[in-house]
Design an enzyme around this catalytic site. Structure first.
Site, PDB file in Angstrom:
ATOM      1  N   ASP A 276       1.432   4.757   2.330  1.00 42.98           N
ATOM      2  CA  ASP A 276       1.049   5.357   3.611  1.00 42.98           C
ATOM      3  C   ASP A 276       1.447   6.834   3.667  1.00 42.98           C
ATOM      4  O   ASP A 276       2.588   7.179   3.341  1.00 42.98           O
ATOM      5  CB  ASP A 276       1.762   4.623   4.761  1.00 42.98           C
ATOM      6  CG  ASP A 276       1.548   3.118   4.707  1.00 42.98           C
ATOM      7  OD1 ASP A 276       0.446   2.667   5.062  1.00 42.98           O
ATOM      8  OD2 ASP A 276       2.483   2.395   4.277  1.00 42.98           O
TER       9      ASP A 276
ATOM     10  N   ASP B 281       0.854  -1.179   0.000  1.00 42.36           N
ATOM     11  CA  ASP B 281       0.000   0.000   0.000  1.00 42.36           C
ATOM     12  C   ASP B 281       0.897   1.239   0.000  1.00 42.36           C
ATOM     13  O   ASP B 281       2.118   1.112  -0.072  1.00 42.36           O
ATOM     14  CB  ASP B 281      -0.934  -0.002   1.229  1.00 42.36           C
ATOM     15  CG  ASP B 281      -0.176   0.200   2.538  1.00 42.36           C
ATOM     16  OD1 ASP B 281       1.062   0.298   2.528  1.00 42.36           O
ATOM     17  OD2 ASP B 281      -0.842   0.274   3.588  1.00 42.36           O
TER      18      ASP B 281
ATOM     19  N   ASP C 100      -3.257   4.442   2.740  1.00 39.05           N
ATOM     20  CA  ASP C 100      -3.584   4.772   4.130  1.00 39.05           C
ATOM     21  C   ASP C 100      -3.248   6.228   4.389  1.00 39.05           C
ATOM     22  O   ASP C 100      -2.135   6.672   4.115  1.00 39.05           O
ATOM     23  CB  ASP C 100      -2.757   3.917   5.110  1.00 39.05           C
ATOM     24  CG  ASP C 100      -3.295   2.507   5.264  1.00 39.05           C
ATOM     25  OD1 ASP C 100      -4.484   2.286   4.952  1.00 39.05           O
ATOM     26  OD2 ASP C 100      -2.523   1.631   5.693  1.00 39.05           O
TER      27      ASP C 100
END
Ligand code: GTP
Ligand code: MN
Ligand code: MN
Length: 414
Positions: A206, A204, A338
């Site tokens: 962040d 992902d 995120d």
């Protein structure tokens, strides 16, 4: 001509936060094996075992060269009986029977496939496996009602299980910066997680968002998310206040500030031309429109999802017996992102806490608690002996409070 007297004996301190662990790993065969056992334990609700294997793997990651024999490991910390047996098997026979059988086991494979769906944790996967659901097709056929996160996870399964490249992370960073600056001109965005540690890929991307004036970060998350949503950048988002997520952290929580600490789990729609400086307009609405008129642009209702070997239609209103075909070329991909908003007073703690690695963070907290009688969280550092919070405006100051040498992000890859 190496005789026993020449055997290199390694020596490393016992906490991962006392060590410098770069991405250069000389023992990947051993650490991959131990990481697989760690993962299997974590997926099986055996956290303690998982941590033990993670710690053992981290010790090997910190070694300056490849291990050639178990005698070199004498005196190293964190290598329990079980880990040593796995290492010995691999060094002596080239493989560990336990690792190989775990890897091949139906249970492990099913846990991997099912927890590979965003929104599905080990507990849910376990429950489904007990109902003989091992594949995405079986999940689909089971008629289980999936929550919003899981539906999105299934819909974008392939994309979300494909590593995110640094260039893609940079492209998303540009979009997030545009969003943040649009809704709050002075606010700042920092890339955290694995990419801050220099990893070339991630699962992902962040980001940590703050504002240099305390209090001005208040309400920022919802504005940023609204902006991103209005521009068509979000395929999914769920914003949560972070307070209860960190309830384990005990006294290191200034209660008054907690409400401001927000987190957003999202799935980004990353356009091919995003961040490439291809002279695309200041707003991405044009791209969104383009995506919708593209050959396979109506992803939401007919995306082709691949899980393991099988391919299936996620919600085939027009599905019928249509032959499953490769998805073809889409001008965008889905990426997990995120977002975290922190008040500036907690920024250093948030930055340290969200940079990782997960084991490095865990070890920092263990060091703080066991060696210094302090509690560290991504909000604050509390000194139990002095009964007070220790302020810090940089990561360097936090390491100093903890009596540790500063370890830069690129050396926190434990
Ligand atoms: P990849 O994304 O797999 O490349 O690795 P990563 O190191 O970026 O992992 P991840 O994105 O899962 O987490 C990044 C950091 O955020 C890690 O240090 C985690 O410990 C931390 N983190 C993740 N979830 C939470 C949470 O709920 N609270 C806090 N405080 N930290 C978290
Ligand atoms: Mn990450
Ligand atoms: Mn993350």
């Amino acid at each position: 001509r190496t005789d026993e007297a020449e055997v290199v004996v390694f020596c490393v301190p016992s906490y991962a936060c006392q060590r410098r662990t770069t991405l250069e790993n000389h023992n990947t065969i051993l650490t991959d094996a131990l990481s697989l056992l760690a993962e299997n334990a974590e997926l099986s609700d055996q956290e303690g075992r998982g941590v033990a294997f993670r710690r053992a793997a981290a010790v090997l990651k910190a070694l300056p060269r490849a291990v050639t024999g178990v005698t070199q490991l004498r005196g190293l910390p964190c290598l329990g009986e079980h880990s040593l047996r796995v290492i010995k098997d691999i060094l002596e026979t080239g493989a560990s029977a336990e690792v190989e059988s775990t890897k091949q086991s139906e249970r492990y494979k099913a846990l991997k496939v099912l927890t590979g769906v965003f929104g599905v944790g080990p507990k849910t996967a376990e429950r489904w496996i007990r109902e003989r659901i091992h594949t995405l097709q079986q999940l689909q056929d089971s008629g289980h009602t999936l929550n919003r996160a899981q539906q999105a996870g299934l819909q974008h399964y392939d994309d979300l299980n494909q590593p995110v490249a640094k260039a893609e992370a940079d492209a998303i960073a540009e979009v997030v910066e545009r969003a943040v600056v649009s809704v709050s001109p002075g606010a700042q965005v920092t890339l955290t997680g694995g990419f801050r540690r220099g990893k070339p890929t991630g699962h992902d991307v962040d980001f940590l968002i703050t504002h240099p004036e305390e209090g001005r970060e208040d309400g920022l998350m919802s504005k940023v998310v609204s902006w991103l949503e209005s521009q068509g950048f979000l395929l999914y988002q769920k914003t949560t206040r972070n307070s209860y997520l960190e309830s384990k952290d005990g006294p290191a929580r200034p209660a008054s500030n907690m409400d401001r600490f927000e987190r957003c789990f999202s799935i980004f729609k990353l356009h091919e031309d995003e961040g490439r400086g291809t002279g695309h307009p200041g707003t991405p609405t044009g791209n969104t429109a383009a995506a919708n008129t593209g050959s396979l642009g109506d992803s939401d209702s007919r995306s082709q999802i691949r899980g393991g070997e099988q391919r299936l239609l996620v919600s085939g209103e027009d599905g019928g017996p249509e032959e499953t075909k490769p998805a073809g070329h889409r001008p965008w991909r889905a990426v997990r992102v995120d977002l975290v908003v922190s008040p500036i007073s907690q920024f250093a703690f948030a930055l340290l806490g969200w940079t990782g690695s997960k084991l490095f963070e865990r070890e920092l907290r263990r060091w703080a608690g066991h060696e210094k009688s302090m509690s560290l969280s991504s909000h604050a550092l509390y000194d139990n002996k002095q009964s007070r919070y220790l302020r810090a405006t940089s990561e360097q100051e936090i390491f100093a409070h903890l009596g540790l040498e500063f370890v830069p992000p690129s050396e926190r890859n434990a």
